[in-house]
Design a protein around this motif. Structure first.
Motif, PDB file in Angstrom:
ATOM      1  N   CYS A 268      -1.420   4.633  -1.232  1.00  0.00           N
ATOM      2  CA  CYS A 268      -0.846   4.020  -2.436  1.00  0.00           C
ATOM      3  C   CYS A 268      -1.847   3.047  -3.067  1.00  0.00           C
ATOM      4  O   CYS A 268      -2.683   2.447  -2.372  1.00  0.00           O
ATOM      5  CB  CYS A 268       0.450   3.280  -2.099  1.00  0.00           C
ATOM      6  SG  CYS A 268       1.817   4.381  -1.645  1.00  0.00           S
ATOM      7  N   CYS A 273       3.109  -1.786  -1.966  1.00  0.00           N
ATOM      8  CA  CYS A 273       3.890  -0.809  -2.717  1.00  0.00           C
ATOM      9  C   CYS A 273       5.263  -0.618  -2.079  1.00  0.00           C
ATOM     10  O   CYS A 273       5.381  -0.437  -0.860  1.00  0.00           O
ATOM     11  CB  CYS A 273       3.157   0.532  -2.760  1.00  0.00           C
ATOM     12  SG  CYS A 273       4.003   1.796  -3.752  1.00  0.00           S
ATOM     13  N   CYS A 281       1.707   5.332  -6.661  1.00  0.00           N
ATOM     14  CA  CYS A 281       2.416   5.487  -5.385  1.00  0.00           C
ATOM     15  C   CYS A 281       2.250   6.910  -4.876  1.00  0.00           C
ATOM     16  O   CYS A 281       2.728   7.872  -5.504  1.00  0.00           O
ATOM     17  CB  CYS A 281       3.894   5.155  -5.550  1.00  0.00           C
ATOM     18  SG  CYS A 281       4.855   5.432  -4.040  1.00  0.00           S
TER      19      CYS A 281
END
Length: 343
Positions: A268, A273, A281
């Motif tokens: 990510c 995240c 992502c």
């Protein structure tokens, strides 16, 4: 099993290395834990011992050193199966110790639950046991192979077997995991066939009860844990059916079961995240292209949150009880000293 030796009981170099040259105690394995005592089995036979601490600190499968009357020392465990205890009290409950393989038993019917299986697999990973998924009532399923395929997707480390638990020949398929001193533990819901499998694997006939046809849930038959010899030359631990399985200190096990998500999370864009709407992502990208199921992400995040909360509350409770114990012992010492001064 005609002769009981340390090797036949599951003794390995891991335990032998813990002995010192001046040890006087005799090694034995815990076969049952009672309210204030433990039952052990060794080459000298069966004995009931008084532990120097609460019996609840011992688990079926533990190795101890004893003098025939009391436990001298509890040896370090090679594996430890545990969960957060049921109820509102934040305590860790020992289920079994020194288990080689954890057999997660479920049925090819409404009892089959992916989220629950993932919990048990995480428990096995945290304990350090090999996972084995046993699917019972395969003879009653329209497509047992579909259940097998769904179970195999859950973990690359887990072996999966579908069988009819009432068939003696089918039960022999579990022999590779409970022979030559190896220990197999059965876990799962009530009524899925654990006691039936135990009977076939050990030759011991315990009472079994059927399933409720409306929801495929069974009634409890096993009410306590015990270490029993198997016909294959190993050992079996059957456990009572668990209505709830709350993980604690299982981060490593969860990471094992959800290794694909853990690896994706490293890709990510942002280290923090949340895998929701953040740009870059990797997990959301995998969900979009169909590589990852969104429900699997939700189950992973739920287990991580639950384990973090349970682990913290259990650690806090342990520290609190330790502090209360010191205060209690201090009050006792003060009362004894006062009585001495009065005399």
């Amino acid at each position: 099993m005609t002769e009981t030796t340390l090797t036949s009981l599951g003794w390995t170099p891991f335990f032998a290395r813990q002995l010192t040259g001046d040890e006087t105690g005799t090694p034995a394995r815990v076969t049952a834990v009672h309210r204030a005592s433990v039952t052990v089995l060794g080459p000298q036979g069966i004995a009931t011992l008084l532990p120097p601490e609460q019996a609840g600190n011992y688990a079926v499968g533990d190795w101890v050193l004893h003098d025939g009357t009391v436990v001298i020392r509890l040896l370090d465990r090679q594996t430890e199966v545990s969960r957060r205890a049921a109820g509102h009290v934040a305590l860790r409950q020992l289920i079994a110790a020194n288990v080689d393989t954890l057999a997660i038993v479920t049925s090819c019917n409404a009892d089959f639950n992916v989220a629950r299986l993932e919990r048990y697999l995480a428990m096995a990973g945290a304990a350090g046991c090999l996972p084995l998924i046993v699917l019972t009532k395969a003879d009653e399923a329209t497509d047992a192979d579909d259940y097998v395929a769904r179970a195999q997707k859950l973990s690359p480390l887990a072996s999966v077997i579908a069988l009819d638990a009432r068939n003696p020949d089918a039960a022999k398929r579990l022999y590779p995991w409970c022979k030559d001193g190896q220990t197999l533990a059965l876990v799962g819901s009530s009524g899925v066939g654990k006691t039936t499998l135990q009977n076939l694997l050990t030759g011991i006939a315990d009472t079994t009860q059927g399933m409720r046809e409306d929801d495929a849930k069974g009634r409890h038959t096993t009410t306590s844990r015990a270490l029993r010899p198997t016909l294959a030359g190993g050992w079996l631990i059957d456990t009572p059916g668990m209505r709830e399985l709350r993980l604690t200190d299982a981060a490593e096990g969860i990471d094992t079961v959800f290794g694909d998500l853990s690896e994706l999370a490293q890709q990510c864009k942002f280290n923090d995240c949340a895998h929701e709407r953040e740009p870059g992502c990797a997990i959301q990208a995998a969900i979009t292209d169909g590589t990852i199921d969104a429900d699997r992400l939700a189950r992973w995040q739920k287990l991580l949150r639950e384990d973090e909360y349970n682990s913290e509350t259990v650690a806090e409770a342990r520290a609190r009880y330790k502090k209360l114990g010191k205060m209690y012992r201090g009050a006792q010492d003060a009362r004894r000293n006062k009585r001495g001064d009065d005399l």
